[in-house]
Design an enzyme around this catalytic site. Structure first.
Site, PDB file in Angstrom:
ATOM      1  N   SER A  27       1.022  -1.367  -0.144  1.00  0.00           N
ATOM      2  CA  SER A  27      -0.039  -0.060   0.033  1.00  0.00           C
ATOM      3  C   SER A  27       1.128   1.291  -0.003  1.00  0.00           C
ATOM      4  O   SER A  27       1.598   1.512   0.712  1.00  0.00           O
ATOM      5  CB  SER A  27      -0.706   0.172   1.209  1.00  0.00           C
ATOM      6  OG  SER A  27      -1.466   1.428   1.435  1.00  0.00           O
ATOM      7  N   HIS A  48      -1.328  -1.093  -4.378  1.00  0.00           N
ATOM      8  CA  HIS A  48      -2.471  -0.764  -3.738  1.00  0.00           C
ATOM      9  C   HIS A  48      -2.444   0.425  -3.476  1.00  0.00           C
ATOM     10  O   HIS A  48      -1.666   1.186  -2.762  1.00  0.00           O
ATOM     11  CB  HIS A  48      -2.397  -1.627  -2.332  1.00  0.00           C
ATOM     12  CG  HIS A  48      -3.756  -1.543  -1.551  1.00  0.00           C
ATOM     13  ND1 HIS A  48      -4.853  -2.172  -1.960  1.00  0.00           N
ATOM     14  CD2 HIS A  48      -4.240  -0.807  -0.413  1.00  0.00           C
ATOM     15  CE1 HIS A  48      -5.766  -1.964  -1.406  1.00  0.00           C
ATOM     16  NE2 HIS A  48      -5.577  -0.958  -0.458  1.00  0.00           N
ATOM     17  N   ASP A 107      -4.657   3.478  -2.050  1.00  0.00           N
ATOM     18  CA  ASP A 107      -5.535   3.818  -1.061  1.00  0.00           C
ATOM     19  C   ASP A 107      -6.020   5.222  -1.083  1.00  0.00           C
ATOM     20  O   ASP A 107      -5.429   6.252  -1.155  1.00  0.00           O
ATOM     21  CB  ASP A 107      -4.962   3.785   0.445  1.00  0.00           C
ATOM     22  CG  ASP A 107      -4.729   2.267   0.841  1.00  0.00           C
ATOM     23  OD1 ASP A 107      -5.910   1.611   0.477  1.00  0.00           O
ATOM     24  OD2 ASP A 107      -3.963   2.064   1.335  1.00  0.00           O
ATOM     25  N   MET A 152      -8.502   8.231   0.474  1.00  0.00           N
ATOM     26  CA  MET A 152      -9.231   8.606   1.469  1.00  0.00           C
ATOM     27  C   MET A 152      -9.850   9.911   1.189  1.00  0.00           C
ATOM     28  O   MET A 152      -8.991  10.868   0.640  1.00  0.00           O
ATOM     29  CB  MET A 152      -8.722   8.438   2.536  1.00  0.00           C
ATOM     30  CG  MET A 152      -7.897   6.957   2.830  1.00  0.00           C
ATOM     31  SD  MET A 152      -7.242   6.875   4.333  1.00  0.00           S
ATOM     32  CE  MET A 152      -6.229   5.346   4.257  1.00  0.00           C
ATOM     33  N   HIS A 211      -8.169   1.371  -4.339  1.00  0.00           N
ATOM     34  CA  HIS A 211      -9.047   0.901  -2.974  1.00  0.00           C
ATOM     35  C   HIS A 211      -9.607   2.381  -2.524  1.00  0.00           C
ATOM     36  O   HIS A 211      -9.015   2.978  -1.802  1.00  0.00           O
ATOM     37  CB  HIS A 211      -8.397   0.384  -1.739  1.00  0.00           C
ATOM     38  CG  HIS A 211      -9.143   0.213  -0.491  1.00  0.00           C
ATOM     39  ND1 HIS A 211      -8.634  -0.108   0.435  1.00  0.00           N
ATOM     40  CD2 HIS A 211     -10.430   0.146  -0.431  1.00  0.00           C
ATOM     41  CE1 HIS A 211      -9.311  -0.306   1.550  1.00  0.00           C
ATOM     42  NE2 HIS A 211     -10.740  -0.199   0.869  1.00  0.00           N
ATOM     43  N   MET A 221     -11.905   4.578  -0.699  1.00  0.00           N
ATOM     44  CA  MET A 221     -12.468   4.855   0.748  1.00  0.00           C
ATOM     45  C   MET A 221     -13.107   6.230   0.756  1.00  0.00           C
ATOM     46  O   MET A 221     -12.660   7.108   1.436  1.00  0.00           O
ATOM     47  CB  MET A 221     -11.595   4.759   2.013  1.00  0.00           C
ATOM     48  CG  MET A 221     -11.170   3.199   2.225  1.00  0.00           C
ATOM     49  SD  MET A 221      -9.583   3.092   2.886  1.00  0.00           S
ATOM     50  CE  MET A 221      -8.541   3.107   1.715  1.00  0.00           C
ATOM     51  N   MET A 251     -11.366  -6.027   5.179  1.00  0.00           N
ATOM     52  CA  MET A 251     -10.704  -5.216   6.006  1.00  0.00           C
ATOM     53  C   MET A 251     -10.248  -5.764   7.069  1.00  0.00           C
ATOM     54  O   MET A 251     -11.221  -6.277   7.829  1.00  0.00           O
ATOM     55  CB  MET A 251     -11.239  -3.759   6.203  1.00  0.00           C
ATOM     56  CG  MET A 251     -11.465  -2.839   5.072  1.00  0.00           C
ATOM     57  SD  MET A 251     -10.029  -2.370   4.249  1.00  0.00           S
ATOM     58  CE  MET A 251      -9.089  -1.507   5.513  1.00  0.00           C
ATOM     59  N   ASP A 300      -6.740  -6.624   3.970  1.00  0.00           N
ATOM     60  CA  ASP A 300      -5.805  -5.411   3.884  1.00  0.00           C
ATOM     61  C   ASP A 300      -5.975  -4.911   5.341  1.00  0.00           C
ATOM     62  O   ASP A 300      -7.152  -4.623   5.878  1.00  0.00           O
ATOM     63  CB  ASP A 300      -6.902  -4.487   3.056  1.00  0.00           C
ATOM     64  CG  ASP A 300      -6.270  -2.833   3.000  1.00  0.00           C
ATOM     65  OD1 ASP A 300      -5.027  -2.796   3.553  1.00  0.00           O
ATOM     66  OD2 ASP A 300      -6.786  -2.129   2.345  1.00  0.00           O
TER      67      ASP A 300
HETATM   68  C1  DX5 Z   1      -6.215   1.324   5.605  1.00  0.00           C
HETATM   69  C2  DX5 Z   1      -5.673   1.124   4.180  1.00  0.00           C
HETATM   70  C3  DX5 Z   1      -4.792   0.148   4.044  1.00  0.00           C
HETATM   71  C4  DX5 Z   1      -3.337   0.259   4.842  1.00  0.00           C
HETATM   72  C5  DX5 Z   1      -2.630  -0.832   5.262  1.00  0.00           C
HETATM   73  O1  DX5 Z   1      -7.336   2.276   5.591  1.00  0.00           O
HETATM   74  O2  DX5 Z   1      -6.928   0.777   3.290  1.00  0.00           O
HETATM   75  O3  DX5 Z   1      -4.427  -0.331   2.918  1.00  0.00           O
HETATM   76  O4  DX5 Z   1      -2.675   1.116   4.174  1.00  0.00           O
HETATM   77  O5  DX5 Z   1      -1.516  -0.463   6.088  1.00  0.00           O
HETATM   78  P1  DX5 Z   1      -0.822  -1.634   7.052  1.00  0.00           P
HETATM   79  O6  DX5 Z   1      -0.685  -2.577   6.220  1.00  0.00           O
HETATM   80  O7  DX5 Z   1      -0.011  -0.653   7.774  1.00  0.00           O
HETATM   81  O8  DX5 Z   1      -2.129  -1.826   7.970  1.00  0.00           O
HETATM   82 ZN    ZN Z   2      -6.508  -0.332   1.513  1.00  0.00          ZN
END
Ligand code: DX5
Ligand code: ZN
Length: 231
Positions: free
Chosen positions: A7, A32, A34, A36, A65, A67, A136, A178
């Protein structure tokens, strides 16, 4: 069959391009990505512009991903920015079936993400539209959190549903996990049914080696554990 997806959330953002290329050279399979938005989750990261910027730097699959909400208007933007997989949370979409179809219409693989408290029944009526389910194992929003152990039982349940679908249709659906994935727990997670492993802090923080950063040893350690789990 096992895929490792670092990620970028835990990467050094001041040199993101280099970090993406480096992790793939070190043996990662997917990137990956992320996303947000400070509405769906209490944090804010990056959008399609950054996806577009890293696209030319690696041939690896970019695994977006989301969010964020609303979901639908982001789908075309990320597909246009070079994403290969787009996953969203059912709670963030007004029309789950429509969002999944839209992802495929845009030429990407479609995924549905399940928070620790989100029931798996959301997948039941859209199985044919899913290429991936993401479980998750932390509450979404931040890297570096601790793996929630109840995810293992949920993974077994998700694997059973996906396997039943596979038997019926011959179609493969990936099961991605994840949050809090580390060298110490990846074997147990694989044995519970995951085949795609997101790891942020375990790779980009704990596994950082040298300057420019390399990630060979941590990715090799993750793979060795996966091999152990498979044997
Ligand atoms: C959390 C993200 C993950 C996160 C994982 O909301 O969706 O992808 O970056 O990070 P680690 O592996 O540090 O838990
Ligand atoms: Zn993620």
């Amino acid at each position: 069959m096992y895929l490792i997806a670092p990620s970028i959330l835990s990467a050094d953002f001041a040199r993101l391009g280099e970090e993406v290329a480096s992790v793939v050279e070190s043996g990662a399979d997917w990137i990956h990505f992320d996303v947000m938005d400070n509405h769906y989750v209490p944090n804010m990261t990056v959008g399609p512009v950054v996806c577009k910027a890293i696209r030319p730097l690696t041939p690896a699959t970019i695994d977006v991903h989301l969010m964020a909400r609303p979901v639908d208007r982001l789908i075309g933007d990320f597909a246009g920015a070079g994403a290969n997989v787009i996953t969203f949370h059912p709670e963030a979409s007004e029309h789950i079936d429509r969002s999944l179809a839209l992802i495929r219409e845009n030429g990407c693989l479609a995924g549905l993400a399940f928070n620790p408290a989100t029931p798996l029944l959301y997948m039941d009526h859209v199985m044919d539209k899913l290429d991936l389910v993401l479980l998750m194992s932390v509450n979404p929003g931040f890297g570096g959190q601790k793996f929630i152990p109840a995810t293992l039982a949920k993974l077994r349940e998700a694997r059973a549903r996906v396997q039943a679908h596979e038997r019926e249709t011959g179609r493969r659906v990936r099961v991605e996990v994840d949050g809090g994935v580390k060298v110490e727990n990846i074997a147990a997670i694989a044995q519970a049914g995951a085949d795609t492993f997101v790891a942020g802090s375990a790779i980009y923080e704990a596994g950082r080696d040298g300057d420019p950063h390399r990630y060979d040893s941590v990715i090799a350690a993750l793979r060795a554990e996966l091999e152990r789990a498979g044997s």
